[in-house]
Scaffold this motif. Structure first.
Motif, PDB file in Angstrom:
ATOM      1  N   CYS A  41       0.966  -1.200  -0.020  1.00  0.00           N
ATOM      2  CA  CYS A  41      -0.055  -0.156  -0.200  1.00  0.00           C
ATOM      3  C   CYS A  41       0.883   1.297  -0.050  1.00  0.00           C
ATOM      4  CB  CYS A  41      -1.029   0.123   1.393  1.00  0.00           C
ATOM      5  SG  CYS A  41      -2.052   1.501   1.541  1.00  0.00           S
ATOM      6  N   ASP A  42       0.501   2.236  -0.831  1.00  0.00           N
ATOM      7  CA  ASP A  42       1.567   3.381  -0.997  1.00  0.00           C
ATOM      8  C   ASP A  42       1.079   4.442   0.231  1.00  0.00           C
ATOM      9  OD1 ASP A  42       2.666   2.623  -3.221  1.00  0.00           O
ATOM     10  OD2 ASP A  42       0.848   3.593  -4.641  1.00  0.00           O
ATOM     11  N   LEU A  43      -0.045   4.112   1.005  1.00  0.00           N
ATOM     12  CA  LEU A  43      -0.409   5.265   2.084  1.00  0.00           C
ATOM     13  C   LEU A  43       0.184   4.787   3.502  1.00  0.00           C
ATOM     14  CD1 LEU A  43      -3.709   6.759   1.052  1.00  0.00           C
ATOM     15  CD2 LEU A  43      -1.549   7.429   0.641  1.00  0.00           C
ATOM     16  N   CYS A  44       0.530   3.246   3.407  1.00  0.00           N
ATOM     17  CA  CYS A  44       1.006   2.930   4.831  1.00  0.00           C
ATOM     18  C   CYS A  44       2.374   3.347   5.041  1.00  0.00           C
ATOM     19  CB  CYS A  44       0.900   1.501   4.743  1.00  0.00           C
ATOM     20  SG  CYS A  44      -0.894   0.444   4.747  1.00  0.00           S
ATOM     21  N   GLU A  45       2.484   3.709   6.418  1.00  0.00           N
ATOM     22  CA  GLU A  45       3.777   4.171   6.649  1.00  0.00           C
ATOM     23  C   GLU A  45       4.544   3.204   7.528  1.00  0.00           C
ATOM     24  OE1 GLU A  45       3.030   7.663   8.784  1.00  0.00           O
ATOM     25  OE2 GLU A  45       2.354   8.873   7.139  1.00  0.00           O
TER      26      GLU A  45
ATOM     27  N   ASN B 108       7.676   0.444   8.500  1.00  0.00           N
ATOM     28  CA  ASN B 108       8.263  -0.880   7.682  1.00  0.00           C
ATOM     29  C   ASN B 108       7.086  -1.966   7.689  1.00  0.00           C
ATOM     30  OD1 ASN B 108      10.870   0.191   7.790  1.00  0.00           O
ATOM     31  ND2 ASN B 108      11.336  -0.486   9.903  1.00  0.00           N
ATOM     32  N   ARG B 109       6.026  -1.878   8.237  1.00  0.00           N
ATOM     33  CA  ARG B 109       5.150  -2.787   8.038  1.00  0.00           C
ATOM     34  C   ARG B 109       3.894  -2.183   6.975  1.00  0.00           C
ATOM     35  NH1 ARG B 109       5.327  -7.303  11.111  1.00  0.00           N
ATOM     36  NH2 ARG B 109       3.153  -7.657  10.892  1.00  0.00           N
ATOM     37  N   ARG B 110       4.034  -1.966   5.937  1.00  0.00           N
ATOM     38  CA  ARG B 110       3.163  -1.703   5.059  1.00  0.00           C
ATOM     39  C   ARG B 110       2.335  -3.024   4.741  1.00  0.00           C
ATOM     40  NH1 ARG B 110       6.496   1.121   0.261  1.00  0.00           N
ATOM     41  NH2 ARG B 110       4.439   1.797  -0.400  1.00  0.00           N
ATOM     42  N   ARG B 111       1.021  -2.711   4.707  1.00  0.00           N
ATOM     43  CA  ARG B 111      -0.050  -3.876   4.311  1.00  0.00           C
ATOM     44  C   ARG B 111      -0.023  -4.108   2.876  1.00  0.00           C
ATOM     45  NH1 ARG B 111      -2.445  -1.071   8.650  1.00  0.00           N
ATOM     46  NH2 ARG B 111      -3.826   0.334   7.281  1.00  0.00           N
ATOM     47  N   LYS B 112      -0.632  -5.173   2.613  1.00  0.00           N
ATOM     48  CA  LYS B 112      -0.893  -5.704   1.239  1.00  0.00           C
ATOM     49  C   LYS B 112      -1.754  -4.805   0.539  1.00  0.00           C
ATOM     50  CE  LYS B 112      -2.053 -10.013  -1.334  1.00  0.00           C
ATOM     51  NZ  LYS B 112      -2.434 -11.328  -1.317  1.00  0.00           N
ATOM     52  N   ALA B 113      -1.469  -4.270  -0.615  1.00  0.00           N
ATOM     53  CA  ALA B 113      -2.454  -3.608  -1.609  1.00  0.00           C
ATOM     54  C   ALA B 113      -3.630  -4.499  -1.917  1.00  0.00           C
ATOM     55  CB  ALA B 113      -1.877  -2.700  -2.544  1.00  0.00           C
ATOM     56  N   VAL B 114      -5.075  -4.204  -2.195  1.00  0.00           N
ATOM     57  CA  VAL B 114      -5.837  -4.945  -2.655  1.00  0.00           C
ATOM     58  C   VAL B 114      -6.400  -4.380  -4.034  1.00  0.00           C
ATOM     59  CG1 VAL B 114      -6.688  -5.854  -0.364  1.00  0.00           C
ATOM     60  CG2 VAL B 114      -7.505  -3.688  -1.193  1.00  0.00           C
ATOM     61  N   LYS B 115      -6.315  -3.147  -4.295  1.00  0.00           N
ATOM     62  CA  LYS B 115      -6.536  -2.412  -5.450  1.00  0.00           C
ATOM     63  C   LYS B 115      -5.673  -1.361  -5.827  1.00  0.00           C
ATOM     64  CE  LYS B 115     -10.463  -4.574  -6.310  1.00  0.00           C
ATOM     65  NZ  LYS B 115     -10.681  -5.306  -7.517  1.00  0.00           N
ATOM     66  N   SER B 116      -5.467  -1.051  -7.323  1.00  0.00           N
ATOM     67  CA  SER B 116      -4.619  -0.076  -7.612  1.00  0.00           C
ATOM     68  C   SER B 116      -5.510   1.060  -8.305  1.00  0.00           C
ATOM     69  CB  SER B 116      -3.744  -0.253  -8.592  1.00  0.00           C
ATOM     70  OG  SER B 116      -2.733  -1.250  -7.718  1.00  0.00           O
ATOM     71  N   CYS B 117      -5.535   2.161  -8.029  1.00  0.00           N
ATOM     72  CA  CYS B 117      -6.396   3.135  -8.709  1.00  0.00           C
ATOM     73  C   CYS B 117      -5.654   4.007  -9.574  1.00  0.00           C
ATOM     74  CB  CYS B 117      -6.707   4.495  -7.467  1.00  0.00           C
ATOM     75  SG  CYS B 117      -7.711   5.443  -8.189  1.00  0.00           S
TER      76      CYS B 117
ATOM     77  N   ALA C 219      -2.038   5.191  -7.548  1.00  0.00           N
ATOM     78  CA  ALA C 219      -1.456   4.591  -6.299  1.00  0.00           C
ATOM     79  C   ALA C 219      -2.184   3.325  -5.981  1.00  0.00           C
ATOM     80  CB  ALA C 219      -1.714   5.380  -5.232  1.00  0.00           C
ATOM     81  N   SER C 220      -1.709   2.785  -5.166  1.00  0.00           N
ATOM     82  CA  SER C 220      -2.175   1.062  -4.513  1.00  0.00           C
ATOM     83  C   SER C 220      -2.312   1.354  -3.201  1.00  0.00           C
ATOM     84  CB  SER C 220      -1.287   0.139  -4.858  1.00  0.00           C
ATOM     85  OG  SER C 220      -0.949  -0.035  -6.151  1.00  0.00           O
ATOM     86  N   TYR C 221      -3.625   0.718  -3.043  1.00  0.00           N
ATOM     87  CA  TYR C 221      -3.993   0.843  -1.361  1.00  0.00           C
ATOM     88  C   TYR C 221      -4.609  -0.491  -1.013  1.00  0.00           C
ATOM     89  CZ  TYR C 221      -5.092   5.511  -3.173  1.00  0.00           C
ATOM     90  OH  TYR C 221      -4.821   7.023  -3.777  1.00  0.00           O
ATOM     91  N   CYS C 222      -4.369  -0.616   0.436  1.00  0.00           N
ATOM     92  CA  CYS C 222      -4.865  -1.732   1.181  1.00  0.00           C
ATOM     93  C   CYS C 222      -6.302  -1.432   1.704  1.00  0.00           C
ATOM     94  CB  CYS C 222      -4.179  -1.865   2.517  1.00  0.00           C
ATOM     95  SG  CYS C 222      -4.232  -0.596   3.611  1.00  0.00           S
ATOM     96  N   ASN C 223      -7.018  -2.479   2.219  1.00  0.00           N
ATOM     97  CA  ASN C 223      -8.223  -2.030   2.596  1.00  0.00           C
ATOM     98  C   ASN C 223      -8.783  -0.950   3.301  1.00  0.00           C
ATOM     99  OD1 ASN C 223      -9.830  -4.498   1.480  1.00  0.00           O
ATOM    100  ND2 ASN C 223      -8.955  -5.808   2.932  1.00  0.00           N
TER     101      ASN C 223
END
Length: 562
Positions: free
Chosen positions: A95-99, A101-110, A115-119
């Protein structure tokens, strides 16, 4: 409605939402209590909506507690995933918005935000009205590659003419009037094409594997045959050697026996001669004593007998040789010459078999045949007429290639254009002499090519495209080649053709089709009744079709090339 992330097994087949008080029918299917009760109360027949099993009376429904507990666990798991989401692992898009070291897995890209986002960070795109219009896709890396560098806008379309991705501004500036489709449409078409190519490749691999197996079997059979021939040849030659050795032994025995008999006779003669010599010596001594006396009377009375000449001579001549060596050498030389002659003949026959096979293979690739004469003397340049092409067919700018655009284009109609069948005619028409042209069909799973009269009907679905109606074509349908005569002639020996040659002889009223790669004639139409002719082909690309002139293509971006 239920979220798209809920598994279908937790959705009621009546309300299409997550189960509320799930109950089970006697046939084993699950529904919301309210849904199934309402369904049965509103109808005259009490039956299961899924399997249609009918019941005389409404069965007593009980809550499926096990299924209800599984649903609750699923809801809690889903809720926990939406709140936090799983961390991105190797190969996942973060996910591009997660800050941190533990960035979450993106579920969609816009595509709108690039950008890609997690839930959790995707929720605004589901709730904010302005963001709902953004196009969401499965998560991908390097979204910047999807942005047009010239106009800094997302490329959402694909130009089939220039074979490139374009943005909305590019469409207005550089691609006006071009055949443009959405990326999703082109993606599906390319996947369909690749699937067809993969199938063709798998068939080619299978054919080659079968050929390898046949070659290995032939090698084994050939080796066994050679070993059997070697054993038989060794036996035959060993028999010949044994016969020669037997004759040699017999000759030696005869020579020894004759020599021994002659020696016995010679020994007997020697004994006889020694006896005679001893007797003559005795007589000679007596004669010496008589010769010493001086008494006349005594000499006359004691005169010894003298042997006659016949008793003292023996007929003995030198015997000739029992066998002349020259005869032996001549006989052996003659046998050797005859043996060498026959063995050389056998060896030549073995070598000749290999040479004949090589000559046959070379003959298949030689170009000094009937087809090369036709190519040299009667080849013509044929180009395609886009005004006759079916609306879904796209003709290249140089008019030598055509491919299927899947959907009908909104283009002007004219009397020349085929509106149902996927045909395209050539620009050039012919009415006399001899002509020859070639068509490349590499990679196609279905096609039709040939010649027609200029007056052929081009509107509507015409299923009587036979020689009687001025249509002489060769086609490939459902993996089998067919000459479209009346009735059709199937050509099971023809599997795949990469290039077909078409030869027309107006004087002889003949149309012949050739396999250009193997230099072999495929089929010929005779007694053809011609008018002015156009070169014609049916661009028919389908692995499954309803007939030889199916107007619905199933494979995309394969080319028919002149």
């Amino acid at each position: 409605m239920a979220s798209a992330n809920i598994s279908e097994e937790f959705l009621c087949s009546i309300c299409l939402d997550v189960f509320t008080e799930p109950v089970s029918t006697p046939c084993g299917h699950n529904y919301c209590r309210a849904c199934i009760s309402s369904c049965w109360s509103s109808g005259d027949i009490i039956q299961c909506p899924l399997c249609k099993e009918t019941f005389l009376t409404a069965p007593k429904l009980r809550v499926n507690t096990a299924f209800r507990d599984m649903l609750e666990i699923s809801k809690r798991t889903k809720q926990a995933g939406e709140d936090g989401g799983s961390p991105a692992g190797p190969g996942d898009v973060p996910c591009d918005l997660c800050e941190g070291n533990r960035r979450r897995k993106a579920v969609k890209s816009c595509l709108g935000c690039s950008a890609s986002y997690c839930n959790a960070h995707l929720k605004p795109h589901r709730t904010v009205q302005k963001l709902k219009w953004h196009q969401l896709i499965n998560p991908v890396d390097s979204l910047e590659e999807r942005v047009c560098r010239k106009h800094n806008k997302v490329m959402e379309s694909f130009c089939k003419r220039d074979q490139c991705c374009v943005c909305s501004v590019c469409l207005k500036e550089d691609h006006v009037g071009h055949n443009v489709v959405s990326l999703e449409e082109e993606f599906k078409a390319r996947k369909t094409f690749l699937q067809g190519a993969k199938t063709s490749m798998a068939n080619a691999i299978s054919d080659k594997c079968n050929t390898v197996i046949r070659v290995e079997n032939l090698m084994t059979q050939s080796r066994q045959k050679v070993e059997e021939t070697k054993v038989e040849a060794n036996q035959a030659l060993a028999g010949l050697v044994a016969a020669i050795l037997s004759k040699k032994t017999k000759l030696m025995e005869v020579l020894e026996e004759n020599q021994e008999a002659e020696e016995q006779r010679d020994k007997a003669l020697k004994r006889q001669l020694w006896l005679e010599i001893a007797e003559l010596r005795q007589t000679s001594l007596k004669m010496e004593e008589v010769l010493k006396t001086e008494d006349e009377f005594r000499l006359l009375q004691n005169l010894p007998s003298i042997p006659s000449a016949t008793n003292t001579k023996h007929c003995y001549t030198e015997r000739k040789s029992l066998l002349q060596v020259e005869k032996v050498w001549r006989a052996v030389a003659k046998i050797e010459e005859t043996l060498n002659e026959h063995m050389d003949k056998i060896i030549r026959e073995v070598l000749q078999g290999d040479k004949e096979e090589e000559a046959f293979e070379e003959q298949q690739t030689l170009f000094d045949d009937e087809l090369v004469k036709i190519q040299e003397q009667h080849a013509v340049k044929v180009t395609l007429d886009p005004n006759t092409a079916h609306p879904s067919l796209i003709v290249s700018e140089d008019a030598t290639q055509v491919w299927d655009g899947v959907f009908k284009r909104n283009i002007s109609d004219n009397p020349k254009r085929f509106d149902s069948l996927h045909f395209v005619l050539g620009n050039e028409g012919f009415s006399s002499g001899k002509i020859y042209y070639e068509v490349s069909l590499e990679g196609l799973t279905g096609w039709e090519v040939g010649v027609v009269r200029e007056s052929i009907n081009r509107k509507g679905v015409n299923w009587s495209l036979t020689p009687e109606n001025g249509c002489w074509t060769l086609g490939f349908y459902w993996g089998r080649c067919q000459a479209n005569s009346n009735p059709p002639v199937h050509l099971p020996s023809i599997k795949k053709l990469q290039k077909v040659g078409v030869f027309v002889d107006f004087e002889e009223r003949l149309i012949s089709f050739y396999n250009v790669d193997t230099r072999a004639q495929i089929y010929s139409f005779t007694g053809c009744v011609f008018e002015v002719l156009d070169s014609m082909t049916l661009f028919h690309m389908s692995s499954v079709s309803s007939g030889p002139h199916d107007s619905v293509p199933h494979v995309f971006s394969q080319f028919w090339t002149l």
